[in-house]
Design a protein around this motif. Structure first.
Motif, mmCIF file in Angstrom:
data_model
loop_
_atom_site.group_PDB
_atom_site.id
_atom_site.type_symbol
_atom_site.label_atom_id
_atom_site.label_comp_id
_atom_site.label_asym_id
_atom_site.label_seq_id
_atom_site.Cartn_x
_atom_site.Cartn_y
_atom_site.Cartn_z
ATOM 1 N N VAL A 31 -7.755 -6.098 -2.138
ATOM 2 C CA VAL A 31 -6.891 -5.590 -1.072
ATOM 3 C C VAL A 31 -7.362 -6.104 0.283
ATOM 4 N N ALA B 271 -10.922 -2.988 -4.325
ATOM 5 C CA ALA B 271 -10.800 -2.909 -2.878
ATOM 6 C C ALA B 271 -10.995 -4.282 -2.244
ATOM 7 N N LEU C 188 0.829 -1.207 0.000
ATOM 8 C CA LEU C 188 0.000 0.000 0.000
ATOM 9 C C LEU C 188 0.861 1.254 0.000
ATOM 10 N N ILE D 72 -7.416 3.295 -3.342
ATOM 11 C CA ILE D 72 -6.616 2.469 -4.251
ATOM 12 C C ILE D 72 -6.431 3.214 -5.577
ATOM 13 N N ALA E 161 -1.778 2.371 -2.741
ATOM 14 C CA ALA E 161 -2.675 3.393 -2.197
ATOM 15 C C ALA E 161 -2.234 4.748 -2.733
#
Length: 525
Positions: free
Chosen positions: A141, A138, A94, A124, A108
């Motif tokens: 993730v 998402a 991230l 994201i 991110a």
């Protein structure tokens, strides 16, 4: 009106080398702005600053590792540097280390905390895709972070975050901490690698990073450029990673032209290469700590007086001179030496054999026994530091036998369990990072099994405080307690050292994880 602020301005000092992540504020409430665009690493090599990156070429990289310790799981324990290099180029975390600020975006693109610093929303990157072309969602993730959280070290990698507190929210992921934590983006920099949701076979699964895996065999890999990478253009056609079991073999391969870059080759090889016009020495000061860990929960080092005696018995300057060949600096038993709020006013601990002997006598330690110090040869200088340490403390009456273990055995059987062992960390830019990862009582990677209520309370106050003036005394108090009674003996900080061909340009100069970010490197013709 939304005003952009640096993390130092908004959240106070103590995040590491640089201002920290960029945020925005409306009034006095923390809020996010798009995270800063990663800048190319500082140029390296003669004439690199004036050159324009050339597209193409294959970078041949040597990295340390052993076949018995190979892993292809991005959420597993990476005992081999070669594995970590490969995984870091194939998968995106991230966030990643930056120069200034010290937290940079990766998968991110932005982050935003709630007013109470418990709920963090990570957006994201819109154009992020997996290597097979499918978009990163998402849900991907969330699945990946929950999988990471379920690993033995998951609570250390996602401190304060339970699996049920990881949720999707449109194009973002929301992490809810059990306590106020202004440092969460920094703490996510290492292994928050993302896989496709419901991946059954992890080895070789598509990632989102700047390179995709073309082949892997016995720890050696070929990675080819990912032209879909959301992070910008990559110049290299491919990176070929070759695993070496010793720094000497890796250095020799570089000096004879078999590889272009010897990663983290160590002080001995760098000293040998000094003065050669056909070799670049890339030096990253204060790059790696190699502390000795003393278990505090039970055993011979549970007595605080014994730990103090051990720290007083060490000649730190000699350790730096002999183990690191001068490529390093003396340390003071406090992890996070690169933090702008590192407590330089705490007196430097020096050798005092007389006091060490008195403390051992007061503690009643059985000096007729021989105690074992476990170590590995994962990185250059680690085993050598154990041997010199054993020689030095013998002058205080403490008999130590050094036991070298294969990395696989060490990390599985010894780490977190043995009474006395070596460890190493390639992240040094934050006192808070180590407090949350290795020093707080509930840290999953509490290497010394150290529990100190005063330290825990002070840590929570530090990460839960936004105002710099209010936060500073908490940071200083944490370091004072660590210096006085933790289970760490941090005698010095090693410089990171790479050897490279003159044609290799724009190698990363950041320490730790930052040095494996090779996506901006290129080859001059």
């Amino acid at each position: 009106m939304v005003v952009s602020l640096t993390r130092r301005q908004l959240f106070g000092a103590g995040a590491g080398a640089g201002a920290g992540l960029l945020l925005a504020a409306c009034g006095s409430s923390p809020a996010s702005a798009p995270a800063p665009t990663p800048s190319a690493p500082a140029p390296s090599g003669s004439g690199a600053a004036a050159a324009t990156p050339a597209r193409g070429g294959v970078l041949r990289v040597g990295a340390l590792g052993k076949a018995s310790s190979t892993t292809r799981d991005p959420h597993g324990v990476q005992a081999n540097e070669s594995d970590y290099l490969i995984l870091s180029l194939v998968y995106d975390a991230l966030t990643v280390p930056g120069a200034s600020p010290n937290v940079a975006p990766r998968l991110a693109s932005a982050w935003e905390p709630s007013d109470d610093l418990k709920r963090w929303r990570f957006t994201i990157a819109e154009d992020a895709t997996f290597h097979d072309g499918s978009p990163v969602t998402a849900e991907d993730v969330v699945w990946s972070l929950r999988r990471l959280r379920a690993t033995p070290s998951g609570s250390a990698r996602l401190p304060g975050i339970e699996a049920g507190a990881i949720k999707a929210d449109g194009g973002a992921v929301v992490l809810t901490s059990s306590y106020a934590n202004s440092e969460l983006p920094l703490l996510l920099r290492l292994t928050t690698f993302v896989l496709k949701k419901d991946t059954a076979t992890v080895a070789g699964s598509p990632g989102t990073g700047p390179f995709r895996l073309e082949s892997f065999r016995n720890g050696n890999a070929r990675l080819v450029r990912n032209d879909r990478w959301h992070g910008g253009e990559v110049a290299l056609d491919a990176v070929e990673v070759q695993m070496f079991e010793s720094p000497q073999a890796m250095a020799n391969a570089m000096l004879t032209g078999q590889i272009d870059l010897a990663s983290n080759v160590g002080a001995v090889a760098a000293r040998t290469a000094e003065g050669r016009g056909d070799v670049q020495i890339v030096r990253r000061p204060n790059d790696m700590s190699m502390p000795i860990v003393m278990r505090t929960a039970d055993g011979p080092f549970a007595d605080e007086r014994v730990r103090q005696a051990v720290r007083l018995a060490v000649d730190r300057e000699a350790m730096v001179k002999q183990v690191l060949s001068g490529y390093g600096a003396v340390a003071n038993d406090i992890l996070g030496t690169g933090d702008p709020d590192y407590a330089k006013d705490i007196p430097q601990r020096t050798r005092d054999l007389a006091q060490a002997k008195r403390l051992l006598g007061q503690a009643g330690l059985d000096l007729s026994m021989t105690y074992e110090l476990f170590t590995t040869e994962d990185i250059p200088g680690l085993a050598e530091s154990a041997t010199l340490f054993a020689t030095q403390v013998r002058e205080a009456g403490l008999n130590i036998r050094v036991v070298k273990q294969d990395p696989g055995v060490f990390w599985d059987k010894t780490w977190l369990k043995a009474p006395l062992y070596t460890t190493y960390w390639g992240t040094n830019d934050s006192v808070v990072f180590f407090a949350g990862k290795t020093l707080s009582s509930d840290a999953a990677q509490n290497e010394a099994a150290w529990k100190d209520d005063a330290f825990d309370r002070t840590y929570l106050k530090a990460v839960g405080t936004v105002d710099a003036a209010e936060r500073a005394p908490y940071l200083r108090e944490m370091q004072r307690i660590e210096h006085e009674r933790s289970g760490y003996l941090l005698w010095g900080m090693a410089d990171g050292l790479d050897l490279a061909s003159p044609k290799v340009r724009d190698l990363p100069t950041l320490p730790g994880y930052g040095r494996v970010q090779l996506e901006r490197a290129w080859l001059a013709t």
